[in-house]
Design a protein around this motif. Structure first.
Motif, short mmCIF file in Angstrom:
data_model
loop_
_atom_site.label_atom_id
_atom_site.label_comp_id
_atom_site.label_asym_id
_atom_site.label_seq_id
_atom_site.Cartn_x
_atom_site.Cartn_y
_atom_site.Cartn_z
N HIS A 102 6.15 -4.13 -4.04
CA HIS A 102 5.33 -4.68 -5.13
C HIS A 102 6.14 -4.87 -6.41
CE1 HIS A 102 1.83 -5.61 -7.48
NE2 HIS A 102 1.92 -4.51 -8.21
N ARG A 103 6.94 -3.85 -6.74
CA ARG A 103 7.75 -3.92 -7.97
C ARG A 103 8.80 -5.02 -7.90
NH1 ARG A 103 7.59 1.73 -7.43
NH2 ARG A 103 9.67 1.70 -6.49
N THR A 104 9.31 -5.28 -6.70
CA THR A 104 10.37 -6.29 -6.55
C THR A 104 9.82 -7.65 -6.13
OG1 THR A 104 10.75 -5.58 -4.25
CG2 THR A 104 12.07 -4.51 -5.96
N GLU A 105 8.47 -7.77 -6.16
CA GLU A 105 7.79 -9.02 -5.78
C GLU A 105 8.14 -9.42 -4.35
OE1 GLU A 105 8.68 -11.95 -8.74
OE2 GLU A 105 7.45 -10.96 -10.26
N MET A 111 -1.99 -9.05 -0.35
CA MET A 111 -1.66 -8.10 0.71
C MET A 111 -1.37 -6.72 0.14
SD MET A 111 -1.37 -7.44 3.89
CE MET A 111 -1.42 -9.07 4.65
N TYR A 112 -0.72 -6.71 -1.02
CA TYR A 112 -0.46 -5.41 -1.66
C TYR A 112 -1.76 -4.68 -1.96
CZ TYR A 112 0.48 -1.94 -5.22
OH TYR A 112 0.50 -0.76 -5.93
N GLU A 113 -2.72 -5.37 -2.58
CA GLU A 113 -3.99 -4.74 -2.92
C GLU A 113 -4.70 -4.24 -1.66
OE1 GLU A 113 -5.16 -4.03 -5.81
OE2 GLU A 113 -3.62 -5.03 -7.01
N ARG A 114 -4.62 -5.03 -0.61
CA ARG A 114 -5.26 -4.64 0.65
C ARG A 114 -4.64 -3.36 1.23
NH1 ARG A 114 -4.43 -7.92 6.28
NH2 ARG A 114 -5.31 -6.35 7.67
N LEU A 115 -3.31 -3.33 1.29
CA LEU A 115 -2.63 -2.16 1.86
C LEU A 115 -2.72 -0.95 0.94
CD1 LEU A 115 0.58 -3.75 3.45
CD2 LEU A 115 -1.64 -3.30 4.50
#
Length: 217
Positions: A102-105, A111-115
């Motif tokens: 997430h930090r490195t895009e 997908m990040y929010e989901r996981l």
């Protein structure tokens, strides 16, 4: 680290109000509590009765434990991260690598929010299995988001869709049980919002009285 992940892998505390006074309780990591339900008496080597001879609650615990293991390790393998083989370590590895991406895009925001929601969901599901919440159905009320008033449960029975759930130490929540919707309203204010969205008045005082009556059973 999210609150859910902290409770999954480390000891944690729960503050509840009893007769107007706050009481603090300390619990082991939820993963350890779930394992204890699958293999009682600390026998983590799988001794004792076969799974199909245990009661339904133990089978549900086993299914939940295996689901958490499978999902966590599948993502670690997909990311090329070494699987430790110990679930609490794998959960921490899952969280750390997810947030690095997430930090490195390196991951889609959706997908990040989901996981990232997985650990909190798992923590709630485990605790609900250990300490079932009090549930009060909102009869005759359709979910204002998806329009469903009734659903078919896992036993094939048609039941009310919207339920108010009370968990110890937490605000009440109103929850839509349609998986594709899963709308949620939190606290008394959220229940008032639900009533406004649905065009009906929700009697919060009556619901709290129903909760106390069920708690006393």
């Amino acid at each position: 680290m999210s609150d859910g992940l902290a409770r999954l892998i480390d000891p944690w505390i729960l503050t509840v109000t009893v007769d107007g006074a706050e009481r603090v309780q300390t619990f082991p990591a939820l993963v350890d509590m779930l394992r204890e339900r699958v293999v009682p008496d600390g026998n983590q080597n799988g001794g004792g009765s076969a799974v199909n001879t245990r009661n339904v609650l133990d089978v549900k615990s086993l299914d939940m434990l295996e689901n958490i293991q499978d999902v966590t390790r599948a993502w670690l393998q997909d990311w090329g991260v070494t699987v430790a083989g110990e679930l609490k370590l794998d959960l921490r590895g899952f969280w750390d690598h997810l947030n690095t991406l997430h930090r490195t895009e390196g991951i889609d925001p959706y997908m990040y929010e989901r996981l990232a929601a997985y650990p909190d969901t798992w923590a709630v599901n485990i605790w609900d299995l250990i300490e079932p919440p009090i549930r009060v159905s909102l009869r005759g009320l359709e979910c204002p988001r998806c329009g469903k008033g009734k659903i078919e449960n896992e036993n094939g029975d048609v039941v009310d869709n919207l339920v108010i759930v009370w968990r110890d130490g937490q605000e009440p929540t109103a929850e839509c049980q349609v998986r594709e919707c899963a709308a949620i309203w939190v606290s008394d204010t959220g229940l008032e919002d639900l009533g406004n969205e649905a065009g009906l008045e929700i009697d919060i005082v009556a619901l709290r009285e129903a909760r106390l009556a069920r708690h006393a059973e």
